[in-house]
Design a protein around this motif. Sequence first.
Motif, PDB file in Angstrom:
ATOM      1  N   MET A   1      -1.613   7.739  -4.020  1.00 41.53           N
ATOM      2  CA  MET A   1      -1.991   7.601  -2.613  1.00 41.53           C
ATOM      3  C   MET A   1      -3.315   8.317  -2.406  1.00 41.53           C
ATOM      4  SD  MET A   1      -1.439   6.322   0.321  1.00 41.53           S
ATOM      5  CE  MET A   1       0.109   5.534  -0.042  1.00 41.53           C
ATOM      6  N   SER A   2      -4.197   7.684  -1.651  1.00 42.58           N
ATOM      7  CA  SER A   2      -5.485   8.269  -1.304  1.00 42.58           C
ATOM      8  C   SER A   2      -5.673   8.141   0.204  1.00 42.58           C
ATOM      9  CB  SER A   2      -6.618   7.538  -2.040  1.00 42.58           C
ATOM     10  OG  SER A   2      -6.696   6.193  -1.596  1.00 42.58           O
ATOM     11  N   GLN A   3      -6.693   8.789   0.712  1.00 41.69           N
ATOM     12  CA  GLN A   3      -6.995   8.680   2.136  1.00 41.69           C
ATOM     13  C   GLN A   3      -7.350   7.236   2.488  1.00 41.69           C
ATOM     14  OE1 GLN A   3      -6.549  10.950   4.579  1.00 41.69           O
ATOM     15  NE2 GLN A   3      -7.044   9.254   5.955  1.00 41.69           N
TER      16      GLN A   3
ATOM     17  N   ALA B   1       7.190   4.143  11.402  1.00 37.62           N
ATOM     18  CA  ALA B   1       6.293   3.666  10.346  1.00 37.62           C
ATOM     19  C   ALA B   1       4.840   4.078  10.616  1.00 37.62           C
ATOM     20  CB  ALA B   1       6.402   2.154  10.214  1.00 37.62           C
ATOM     21  N   MET B   2       4.482   4.242  11.881  1.00 38.75           N
ATOM     22  CA  MET B   2       3.131   4.688  12.222  1.00 38.75           C
ATOM     23  C   MET B   2       2.892   6.142  11.801  1.00 38.75           C
ATOM     24  SD  MET B   2       1.537   2.106  13.512  1.00 38.75           S
ATOM     25  CE  MET B   2       0.137   2.806  14.356  1.00 38.75           C
ATOM     26  N   HIS B   3       3.956   6.905  11.593  1.00 39.07           N
ATOM     27  CA  HIS B   3       3.829   8.303  11.176  1.00 39.07           C
ATOM     28  C   HIS B   3       3.788   8.470   9.657  1.00 39.07           C
ATOM     29  CE1 HIS B   3       4.169  10.115  15.143  1.00 39.07           C
ATOM     30  NE2 HIS B   3       5.130   9.247  15.413  1.00 39.07           N
ATOM     31  N   LEU B   4       4.022   7.408   8.896  1.00 43.80           N
ATOM     32  CA  LEU B   4       4.038   7.527   7.440  1.00 43.80           C
ATOM     33  C   LEU B   4       2.745   8.080   6.844  1.00 43.80           C
ATOM     34  CD1 LEU B   4       6.142   4.515   6.147  1.00 43.80           C
ATOM     35  CD2 LEU B   4       6.737   6.933   6.176  1.00 43.80           C
ATOM     36  N   PRO B   5       1.555   7.743   7.366  1.00 43.30           N
ATOM     37  CA  PRO B   5       0.349   8.343   6.779  1.00 43.30           C
ATOM     38  C   PRO B   5       0.374   9.875   6.777  1.00 43.30           C
ATOM     39  CG  PRO B   5      -0.274   6.474   8.092  1.00 43.30           C
ATOM     40  CD  PRO B   5       1.209   6.704   8.342  1.00 43.30           C
ATOM     41  N   HIS B   6       0.992  10.456   7.772  1.00 41.28           N
ATOM     42  CA  HIS B   6       1.129  11.917   7.782  1.00 41.28           C
ATOM     43  C   HIS B   6       1.992  12.374   6.607  1.00 41.28           C
ATOM     44  CE1 HIS B   6       1.201  15.939   9.417  1.00 41.28           C
ATOM     45  NE2 HIS B   6       2.518  15.934   9.399  1.00 41.28           N
TER      46      HIS B   6
ATOM     47  N   LEU C   1       0.822  -1.207   0.000  1.00 41.75           N
ATOM     48  CA  LEU C   1       0.000   0.000   0.000  1.00 41.75           C
ATOM     49  C   LEU C   1       0.858   1.260   0.000  1.00 41.75           C
ATOM     50  CD1 LEU C   1      -2.713  -1.192   2.511  1.00 41.75           C
ATOM     51  CD2 LEU C   1      -3.156  -0.450   0.152  1.00 41.75           C
ATOM     52  N   ALA C   2       1.920   1.252   0.787  1.00 45.65           N
ATOM     53  CA  ALA C   2       2.788   2.429   0.871  1.00 45.65           C
ATOM     54  C   ALA C   2       3.529   2.683  -0.441  1.00 45.65           C
ATOM     55  CB  ALA C   2       3.788   2.261   2.012  1.00 45.65           C
ATOM     56  N   CYS C   3       3.766   1.641  -1.218  1.00 49.69           N
ATOM     57  CA  CYS C   3       4.566   1.764  -2.443  1.00 49.69           C
ATOM     58  C   CYS C   3       3.735   1.941  -3.704  1.00 49.69           C
ATOM     59  CB  CYS C   3       5.482   0.548  -2.589  1.00 49.69           C
ATOM     60  SG  CYS C   3       6.730   0.446  -1.306  1.00 49.69           S
ATOM     61  N   LYS C   4       2.439   2.153  -3.587  1.00 49.22           N
ATOM     62  CA  LYS C   4       1.594   2.353  -4.766  1.00 49.22           C
ATOM     63  C   LYS C   4       1.992   3.643  -5.495  1.00 49.22           C
ATOM     64  CE  LYS C   4      -1.357  -1.077  -4.407  1.00 49.22           C
ATOM     65  NZ  LYS C   4      -1.392  -2.122  -5.391  1.00 49.22           N
ATOM     66  N   HIS C   5       1.650   3.711  -6.772  1.00 50.69           N
ATOM     67  CA  HIS C   5       1.977   4.897  -7.575  1.00 50.69           C
ATOM     68  C   HIS C   5       1.127   6.103  -7.194  1.00 50.69           C
ATOM     69  CE1 HIS C   5       4.848   3.158 -10.408  1.00 50.69           C
ATOM     70  NE2 HIS C   5       4.134   2.059 -10.320  1.00 50.69           N
TER      71      HIS C   5
ATOM     72  N   PHE D   1       2.346  10.696   3.798  1.00 47.00           N
ATOM     73  CA  PHE D   1       1.554  10.470   2.589  1.00 47.00           C
ATOM     74  C   PHE D   1       0.707  11.709   2.311  1.00 47.00           C
ATOM     75  CE2 PHE D   1       1.136   5.702   3.896  1.00 47.00           C
ATOM     76  CZ  PHE D   1       2.438   5.451   3.482  1.00 47.00           C
ATOM     77  N   TYR D   2       0.112  12.256   3.381  1.00 50.89           N
ATOM     78  CA  TYR D   2      -0.725  13.440   3.240  1.00 50.89           C
ATOM     79  C   TYR D   2       0.103  14.656   2.791  1.00 50.89           C
ATOM     80  CZ  TYR D   2      -3.649  17.401   4.524  1.00 50.89           C
ATOM     81  OH  TYR D   2      -4.353  18.567   4.501  1.00 50.89           O
ATOM     82  N   LEU D   3       1.277  14.831   3.403  1.00 52.10           N
ATOM     83  CA  LEU D   3       2.105  15.999   3.089  1.00 52.10           C
ATOM     84  C   LEU D   3       2.792  15.908   1.726  1.00 52.10           C
ATOM     85  CD1 LEU D   3       3.888  16.614   6.520  1.00 52.10           C
ATOM     86  CD2 LEU D   3       2.065  17.992   5.487  1.00 52.10           C
TER      87      LEU D   3
END
Length: 158
Positions: A74-76, A109-114, A68-72, A116-118
Amino acid sequence: MNSVPKNYGDAGAGVMKADEWRSLSTIYLPLALISMWGVGTAHTSPADSIRFRRILDHTMLLVSAISLACKHTMSQARSSAYLACLTQYLKDLVNIHPDVHHLPNHHMAMHLPHFFYLFGPVRTWWCFPYERLIGQIQRLLSNHKLGMYVPSCHCDLI
């Protein structure tokens, strides 16, 4: 897609690059584990079968998070799915592997979604292209004198 070195695991195999680790962890390792521990595989006891299946399911949570993290793009929804997979993986980690403890990388790794957003998809800010460039530069012939280019002398051609 790059392959894993044919002599992976041998002392002479050298150091794997990050992209090779990604291929190993998201493609080759899951295929190997599913063929050994997935549905329809035989084990010496029902307890072993249950244990191996728990380890397989646990590993697949991490594989899913990495994928999921490596997809081309990124969405919410993908960011939330990543966080759900990683959260469950970390909750189960100490239950399935009692001798393993959480590490700073797990917290990060728990902070990666932030991020992704930025910054968007990881592919836009990961370091694989830079590693590849550094590897190409390291393979260039040089005269070991920084900042100086000494062309080959072809006096015999004149």
